[in-house]
Motif scaffolding. Sequence first.
Motif, PDB file in Angstrom:
ATOM      1  N   ARG A  21     -35.439  34.559  62.512  1.00 49.79           N
ATOM      2  CA  ARG A  21     -34.750  35.803  62.157  1.00 49.79           C
ATOM      3  C   ARG A  21     -34.729  35.983  60.643  1.00 49.79           C
ATOM      4  N   SER A  22     -34.378  34.927  59.924  1.00 48.09           N
ATOM      5  CA  SER A  22     -34.374  34.993  58.455  1.00 48.09           C
ATOM      6  C   SER A  22     -35.772  35.244  57.912  1.00 48.09           C
ATOM      7  N   ALA A  23     -36.761  34.566  58.475  1.00 47.78           N
ATOM      8  CA  ALA A  23     -38.144  34.730  58.004  1.00 47.78           C
ATOM      9  C   ALA A  23     -38.638  36.154  58.250  1.00 47.78           C
ATOM     10  N   ILE A  24     -38.331  36.702  59.416  1.00 42.29           N
ATOM     11  CA  ILE A  24     -38.760  38.065  59.740  1.00 42.29           C
ATOM     12  C   ILE A  24     -38.112  39.059  58.790  1.00 42.29           C
ATOM     13  N   ARG A  25     -36.822  38.894  58.539  1.00 44.36           N
ATOM     14  CA  ARG A  25     -36.141  39.789  57.590  1.00 44.36           C
ATOM     15  C   ARG A  25     -36.753  39.674  56.199  1.00 44.36           C
ATOM     16  N   GLY A  26     -37.188  38.466  55.830  1.00 42.63           N
ATOM     17  CA  GLY A  26     -37.853  38.275  54.539  1.00 42.63           C
ATOM     18  C   GLY A  26     -39.206  38.966  54.477  1.00 42.63           C
ATOM     19  N   GLU A  27     -39.910  38.995  55.605  1.00 38.77           N
ATOM     20  CA  GLU A  27     -41.223  39.642  55.666  1.00 38.77           C
ATOM     21  C   GLU A  27     -41.116  41.157  55.721  1.00 38.77           C
ATOM     22  N   ASP A  28     -40.048  41.663  56.338  1.00 37.05           N
ATOM     23  CA  ASP A  28     -39.911  43.103  56.510  1.00 37.05           C
ATOM     24  C   ASP A  28     -38.452  43.514  56.315  1.00 37.05           C
ATOM     25  N   PRO A  29     -38.119  43.987  55.111  1.00 39.11           N
ATOM     26  CA  PRO A  29     -36.731  44.363  54.850  1.00 39.11           C
ATOM     27  C   PRO A  29     -36.247  45.573  55.646  1.00 39.11           C
ATOM     28  N   ASP A  30     -37.150  46.282  56.338  1.00 40.09           N
ATOM     29  CA  ASP A  30     -36.734  47.407  57.179  1.00 40.09           C
ATOM     30  C   ASP A  30     -36.098  46.953  58.495  1.00 40.09           C
ATOM     31  N   VAL A  31     -36.253  45.679  58.848  1.00 41.14           N
ATOM     32  CA  VAL A  31     -35.666  45.172  60.091  1.00 41.14           C
ATOM     33  C   VAL A  31     -34.146  45.193  59.949  1.00 41.14           C
ATOM     34  N   GLN A  32     -33.487  45.897  60.878  1.00 35.55           N
ATOM     35  CA  GLN A  32     -32.028  46.014  60.834  1.00 35.55           C
ATOM     36  C   GLN A  32     -31.335  45.464  62.075  1.00 35.55           C
ATOM     37  N   GLY A  33     -32.095  44.987  63.044  1.00 41.31           N
ATOM     38  CA  GLY A  33     -31.513  44.414  64.246  1.00 41.31           C
ATOM     39  C   GLY A  33     -32.574  43.699  65.055  1.00 41.31           C
ATOM     40  N   PHE A  34     -32.150  43.101  66.152  1.00 39.86           N
ATOM     41  CA  PHE A  34     -33.066  42.357  67.017  1.00 39.86           C
ATOM     42  C   PHE A  34     -32.677  42.530  68.476  1.00 39.86           C
ATOM     43  N   ASN A  35     -33.681  42.516  69.348  1.00 44.47           N
ATOM     44  CA  ASN A  35     -33.467  42.252  70.763  1.00 44.47           C
ATOM     45  C   ASN A  35     -33.811  40.781  70.943  1.00 44.47           C
ATOM     46  N   PHE A  36     -32.993  40.060  71.715  1.00 41.40           N
ATOM     47  CA  PHE A  36     -33.158  38.625  71.870  1.00 41.40           C
ATOM     48  C   PHE A  36     -32.849  38.269  73.309  1.00 41.40           C
ATOM     49  N   GLY A  37     -33.845  37.720  74.023  1.00 36.83           N
ATOM     50  CA  GLY A  37     -33.572  37.359  75.403  1.00 36.83           C
ATOM     51  C   GLY A  37     -34.791  36.860  76.141  1.00 36.83           C
ATOM     52  N   SER A  38     -34.621  36.720  77.445  1.00 39.76           N
ATOM     53  CA  SER A  38     -35.653  36.126  78.279  1.00 39.76           C
ATOM     54  C   SER A  38     -35.709  36.832  79.624  1.00 39.76           C
ATOM     55  N   ASN A  39     -36.917  37.019  80.127  1.00 43.80           N
ATOM     56  CA  ASN A  39     -37.122  37.495  81.498  1.00 43.80           C
ATOM     57  C   ASN A  39     -37.260  36.250  82.365  1.00 43.80           C
ATOM     58  N   ILE A  40     -36.450  36.168  83.401  1.00 43.00           N
ATOM     59  CA  ILE A  40     -36.425  34.959  84.215  1.00 43.00           C
ATOM     60  C   ILE A  40     -36.752  35.331  85.658  1.00 43.00           C
ATOM     61  N   GLY A  41     -37.927  34.902  86.092  1.00 47.87           N
ATOM     62  CA  GLY A  41     -38.387  35.186  87.444  1.00 47.87           C
ATOM     63  C   GLY A  41     -39.281  36.411  87.490  1.00 47.87           C
ATOM     64  N   GLU A  42     -40.155  36.430  88.469  1.00 50.17           N
ATOM     65  CA  GLU A  42     -41.112  37.521  88.618  1.00 50.17           C
ATOM     66  C   GLU A  42     -40.419  38.873  88.767  1.00 50.17           C
ATOM     67  N   ALA A  43     -39.314  38.917  89.517  1.00 51.46           N
ATOM     68  CA  ALA A  43     -38.599  40.178  89.730  1.00 51.46           C
ATOM     69  C   ALA A  43     -38.018  40.733  88.434  1.00 51.46           C
ATOM     70  N   ALA A  44     -37.800  39.861  87.447  1.00 48.72           N
ATOM     71  CA  ALA A  44     -37.246  40.281  86.156  1.00 48.72           C
ATOM     72  C   ALA A  44     -38.339  40.532  85.115  1.00 48.72           C
ATOM     73  N   GLY A  45     -39.594  40.384  85.523  1.00 46.36           N
ATOM     74  CA  GLY A  45     -40.690  40.664  84.605  1.00 46.36           C
ATOM     75  C   GLY A  45     -41.282  39.455  83.907  1.00 46.36           C
ATOM     76  N   GLN A  46     -40.895  38.241  84.291  1.00 46.32           N
ATOM     77  CA  GLN A  46     -41.496  37.061  83.674  1.00 46.32           C
ATOM     78  C   GLN A  46     -42.963  36.994  84.064  1.00 46.32           C
ATOM     79  N   LYS A  47     -43.837  36.871  83.063  1.00 46.90           N
ATOM     80  CA  LYS A  47     -45.288  36.841  83.303  1.00 46.90           C
ATOM     81  C   LYS A  47     -45.863  35.433  83.163  1.00 46.90           C
ATOM     82  N   ILE A  48     -45.309  34.657  82.244  1.00 47.74           N
ATOM     83  CA  ILE A  48     -45.757  33.277  82.023  1.00 47.74           C
ATOM     84  C   ILE A  48     -44.591  32.375  82.411  1.00 47.74           C
ATOM     85  N   PHE A  49     -44.834  31.478  83.344  1.00 50.91           N
ATOM     86  CA  PHE A  49     -43.765  30.665  83.902  1.00 50.91           C
ATOM     87  C   PHE A  49     -43.609  29.350  83.142  1.00 50.91           C
ATOM     88  N   HIS A  50     -43.387  29.514  81.850  1.00 52.85           N
ATOM     89  CA  HIS A  50     -42.960  28.470  80.922  1.00 52.85           C
ATOM     90  C   HIS A  50     -41.844  29.145  80.139  1.00 52.85           C
TER      91      HIS A  50
END
Length: 117
Positions: free
Chosen positions: A66-95
Motif C-alpha cells: 500500500r505504501s509502495a503503491i502510494r509512492g508510485e502514484d500519488p493519485d491513489v486515494q483508496g483501495f479495495n482489499f479482499g479475496s474471492n473464495i470459491g468458484e461461486a464467489a469468482g475465485q479463478k485460481i485455487f491458491h
Amino acid sequence: MSALCPFCAITPTAWVGENDLAFAIRDKFPVRPLHTLLIPKRHVQDIFETTPEEREALHQLALERRSAIRGEDPDVQGFNFGSNIGEAAGQKIFHAHLHLIPRRPGDTPPPPARPND
C-alpha cells in the motif's frame, strides 16, 4: 507446491515484494493500474485455510505494498482489499490470494452500500 498451480510456478524475479511466508505480484489482468496480488508461499486453496502466521504475513505485506503503491502514484486515494473464495464467489485460481486494488478519483465507483430495510 502444486505443479499445476500458476501461482506456485511464479519465480521470485516476478515478485514486487515478499516476506518469509508471502509474496506480492502485479495482477496479470488488473482491474486498475498497480493492482497487486498478495499470495502465501505455501500452496493452500483459500484464505480460510491459511495459518494465523500466514494471515499476519499477508497483512504486513499489504501494508508495505500500500505504501509502495502510494509512492508510485500519488493519485491513489483508496483501495479495495479482499479475496474471492470459491468458484461461486469468482475465485479463478485455487491458491489463496488477496487483491489490493488502488482506487483513484474518477474510477468506476464500487457498488453503493444498501441501507437496511
